[in-house]
Design a protein around this motif. Structure first.
Motif, short mmCIF file in Angstrom:
data_model
loop_
_atom_site.label_atom_id
_atom_site.label_comp_id
_atom_site.label_asym_id
_atom_site.label_seq_id
_atom_site.Cartn_x
_atom_site.Cartn_y
_atom_site.Cartn_z
N GLU A 75 46.97 -33.35 -3.77
CA GLU A 75 47.01 -34.68 -3.16
C GLU A 75 46.72 -35.77 -4.18
OE1 GLU A 75 48.08 -35.35 -0.28
OE2 GLU A 75 48.16 -33.34 0.59
N HIS A 76 45.75 -35.53 -5.05
CA HIS A 76 45.42 -36.53 -6.08
C HIS A 76 46.60 -36.75 -7.02
CE1 HIS A 76 42.79 -38.81 -8.81
NE2 HIS A 76 43.50 -38.23 -9.77
N LEU A 77 47.22 -35.68 -7.47
CA LEU A 77 48.35 -35.80 -8.39
C LEU A 77 49.55 -36.45 -7.72
CD1 LEU A 77 48.01 -32.29 -10.07
CD2 LEU A 77 47.56 -34.50 -11.16
N LEU A 78 49.79 -36.12 -6.46
CA LEU A 78 50.91 -36.71 -5.73
C LEU A 78 50.70 -38.21 -5.52
CD1 LEU A 78 51.49 -33.88 -3.11
CD2 LEU A 78 53.05 -34.53 -4.95
N LYS A 99 35.14 -23.83 -11.84
CA LYS A 99 36.35 -23.26 -11.24
C LYS A 99 37.53 -24.24 -11.26
CE LYS A 99 33.92 -20.08 -8.15
NZ LYS A 99 33.69 -19.67 -6.74
N LEU A 100 37.34 -25.40 -11.90
CA LEU A 100 38.41 -26.40 -11.88
C LEU A 100 39.69 -25.86 -12.50
CD1 LEU A 100 39.40 -29.25 -11.28
CD2 LEU A 100 38.60 -29.91 -13.55
N TYR A 101 39.60 -25.14 -13.61
CA TYR A 101 40.81 -24.62 -14.26
C TYR A 101 41.56 -23.70 -13.30
CZ TYR A 101 43.85 -21.91 -17.30
OH TYR A 101 44.94 -21.29 -17.85
N ALA A 102 40.86 -22.81 -12.61
CA ALA A 102 41.51 -21.91 -11.66
C ALA A 102 42.14 -22.68 -10.52
CB ALA A 102 40.49 -20.90 -11.12
N HIS A 103 41.44 -23.69 -10.01
CA HIS A 103 41.99 -24.49 -8.91
C HIS A 103 43.22 -25.26 -9.38
CE1 HIS A 103 37.84 -24.64 -6.70
NE2 HIS A 103 38.32 -23.42 -6.83
N ALA A 104 43.14 -25.84 -10.58
CA ALA A 104 44.26 -26.64 -11.09
C ALA A 104 45.47 -25.75 -11.35
CB ALA A 104 43.85 -27.37 -12.36
N SER A 105 45.24 -24.55 -11.89
CA SER A 105 46.36 -23.63 -12.13
C SER A 105 47.03 -23.24 -10.82
CB SER A 105 45.85 -22.38 -12.86
OG SER A 105 45.32 -22.70 -14.13
N GLY A 106 46.21 -23.07 -9.78
CA GLY A 106 46.76 -22.74 -8.47
C GLY A 106 47.49 -23.89 -7.81
N ALA A 107 47.21 -25.11 -8.27
CA ALA A 107 47.84 -26.30 -7.67
C ALA A 107 49.17 -26.66 -8.31
CB ALA A 107 46.89 -27.50 -7.78
N VAL A 108 49.58 -25.97 -9.37
CA VAL A 108 50.79 -26.35 -10.10
C VAL A 108 52.03 -26.22 -9.23
CG1 VAL A 108 52.31 -25.72 -12.01
CG2 VAL A 108 49.84 -25.81 -12.38
N ILE A 109 52.24 -25.07 -8.61
CA ILE A 109 53.47 -24.83 -7.85
C ILE A 109 53.58 -25.81 -6.69
CG2 ILE A 109 54.70 -23.19 -6.40
CD1 ILE A 109 53.65 -20.95 -8.15
N GLY A 110 52.48 -25.98 -5.95
CA GLY A 110 52.51 -26.90 -4.81
C GLY A 110 52.77 -28.33 -5.22
N THR A 111 52.17 -28.75 -6.34
CA THR A 111 52.38 -30.12 -6.81
C THR A 111 53.83 -30.36 -7.20
OG1 THR A 111 50.10 -30.24 -7.64
CG2 THR A 111 51.68 -31.82 -8.54
N VAL A 112 54.40 -29.43 -7.94
CA VAL A 112 55.79 -29.56 -8.37
C VAL A 112 56.73 -29.58 -7.17
CG1 VAL A 112 57.66 -28.46 -9.65
CG2 VAL A 112 55.35 -28.54 -10.63
N GLY A 123 62.78 -43.34 -7.98
CA GLY A 123 63.91 -43.46 -8.89
C GLY A 123 63.87 -42.50 -10.05
N ARG A 124 63.13 -41.41 -9.92
CA ARG A 124 63.04 -40.42 -11.00
C ARG A 124 63.78 -39.16 -10.60
NH1 ARG A 124 59.55 -41.36 -15.15
NH2 ARG A 124 58.22 -43.21 -14.92
N SER A 125 64.47 -38.56 -11.56
CA SER A 125 65.23 -37.34 -11.30
C SER A 125 64.55 -36.16 -11.99
CB SER A 125 66.67 -37.48 -11.81
OG SER A 125 66.68 -37.72 -13.21
N GLY A 126 64.91 -34.96 -11.55
CA GLY A 126 64.37 -33.75 -12.16
C GLY A 126 63.01 -33.40 -11.61
N LEU A 127 62.61 -32.16 -11.87
CA LEU A 127 61.32 -31.69 -11.39
C LEU A 127 60.17 -32.24 -12.25
CD1 LEU A 127 62.05 -27.92 -10.62
CD2 LEU A 127 61.70 -29.77 -8.96
N PHE A 128 59.05 -32.44 -11.61
CA PHE A 128 57.84 -32.82 -12.31
C PHE A 128 57.29 -31.60 -13.05
CE2 PHE A 128 53.15 -33.38 -12.30
CZ PHE A 128 53.09 -34.53 -13.08
N ASP A 129 56.80 -31.80 -14.26
CA ASP A 129 56.27 -30.69 -15.06
C ASP A 129 54.77 -30.87 -15.24
OD1 ASP A 129 56.39 -28.40 -16.81
OD2 ASP A 129 56.12 -29.79 -18.48
N LEU A 130 53.99 -29.85 -14.84
CA LEU A 130 52.54 -29.91 -14.96
C LEU A 130 52.03 -28.73 -15.77
CD1 LEU A 130 49.76 -31.09 -14.21
CD2 LEU A 130 49.86 -29.75 -12.10
N THR A 131 51.29 -29.02 -16.84
CA THR A 131 50.68 -28.00 -17.69
C THR A 131 49.17 -28.13 -17.57
OG1 THR A 131 52.51 -28.10 -19.27
CG2 THR A 131 50.45 -27.13 -20.05
#
Length: 318
Positions: A75-78, A99-112, A123-131
């Motif tokens: 939600e924060h990233l969106l 546990k933030l790293y584990a939570h953030a890693s788990g949030a990648v797919i949902g965020t994208v 007005g942006r095209s293409g998928l968002f990329d989160l590392t």
């Protein structure tokens, strides 16, 4: 060229002016105090009040820092990131400490997946990329890694190149030193977390003779490496050690990070800090000074002192 947002959690002790210069955005932690919750956004103006509220004179340890959950991170990233850039790199506090790293890693797919509509509306095209990158450090050590990674990204390095630099070079070179002022706070917090960094015997002896440990964190491992007569003496020895690293040409990156869970003027007034500042200036080394994040300070207590540098083979601490 695609735009890249640099994100770091609120435990990263990067000074506000450096964050603004490098365009580093903060991911908050949540502070729980009994039934009350507040957001730790690393607001430097608010930190002195937060120290007083949650640290000074308190030994009940009723406050704790809690990382956002996967859905909350999404939600924060969106809300704040995906519509404003094409990719982001999130640098987290050491996974061994949170546990933030584990939570953030788990949030990648949902965020994208959930970003598609928002990006189209913007007005942006293409998928968002989160590392997501585990810095393996906390506080001032995390600040040095984020600063170097942000500098690389600004110079055009790819997220993969930045990640490899952190994971193969910078993370292992991060040495962090902590000197606590309140031993009872540190002892109680360590006992709650099941850590043996300070035992009852060490607490009793330290209190009786005004002895404070100098604690080092390297590669996720934390240990007391020296004893000092009081926290000021401990900070002085850490500052002198950092100055020795500069004079010996041991730094991998010409930057040293210092933080304090109290008034920064108290650090600036230390003769050892003034000496370090002069040597750093003469040798072209940047010296960063920032308030200690509330998330880190909640684990080490009020008026704790921290310092970090990046070096492959630093001299032994004396």
């Amino acid at each position: 060229m695609q735009e890249t947002a640099i994100l770091a959690d609120a435990a990263c002790d990067l000074p506000r002016d450096v964050m603004a210069q490098l365009k580093v955005h903060t991911i908050p932690f949540r502070i729980r105090a009994g039934e009350h919750f507040v957001a730790d956004t690393r607001d430097e103006d608010a930190l002195p009040t937060l120290y007083q509220q949650y640290l000074v004179g308190r030994q009940d340890h009723y406050a704790e820092s809690i990382p956002l959950l996967e859905r909350e991170l999404e939600e924060h990233l969106l809300r704040n990131v995906v519509a404003h850039c094409d990719r982001a790199i999130l640098f987290t506090i050491a996974s061994s400490r949170s546990k933030l790293y584990a939570h953030a890693s788990g949030a990648v797919i949902g965020t994208v997946a959930r970003s598609v509509r928002l990006r189209k509306e913007a007005g942006r095209s293409g998928l968002f990329d989160l590392t997501v990158v585990d810095t393996g450090a906390i506080g001032p050590g995390q600040a040095l890694i984020v600063r170097e990674a942000a500098r690389m990204a600004a110079a055009g390095a790819s997220p993969q190149a930045v990640r490899e630099a952190v994971e193969t070079r910078l993370r292992d070179a991060a040495h962090m030193f902590l000197v606590p002022d309140e031993l009872l706070y540190l002892y109680t917090r360590a006992r709650q977390k099941g850590e043996g960094s300070i035992t009852w015997g060490r607490y009793a002896m330290g209190s009786a003779f005004n002895i404070r440990p100098v604690v080092r964190m390297h590669r996720g491992h934390t240990e007391a490496i020296a004893k000092a007569r009081g926290s000021e003496e401990g900070a002085r020895r850490v500052l002198q050690h950092a100055e020795q690293c500069i004079r010996g040409g041991d730094l991998m990156v010409p930057t040293i990070s210092v933080c304090h869970a109290g008034p920064l003027d108290a650090v600036r007034a230390m003769p050892a800090f003034q000496s370090l500042a002069r040597t750093a200036r003469d040798q072209g080394v940047e010296l960063m000074l920032a308030p200690m994040s509330l998330t880190v300070a909640l684990n080490v207590g009020a008026r704790a002192f921290g310092l970090s540098y990046l070096a492959e083979s630093p001299p032994p601490f004396e």
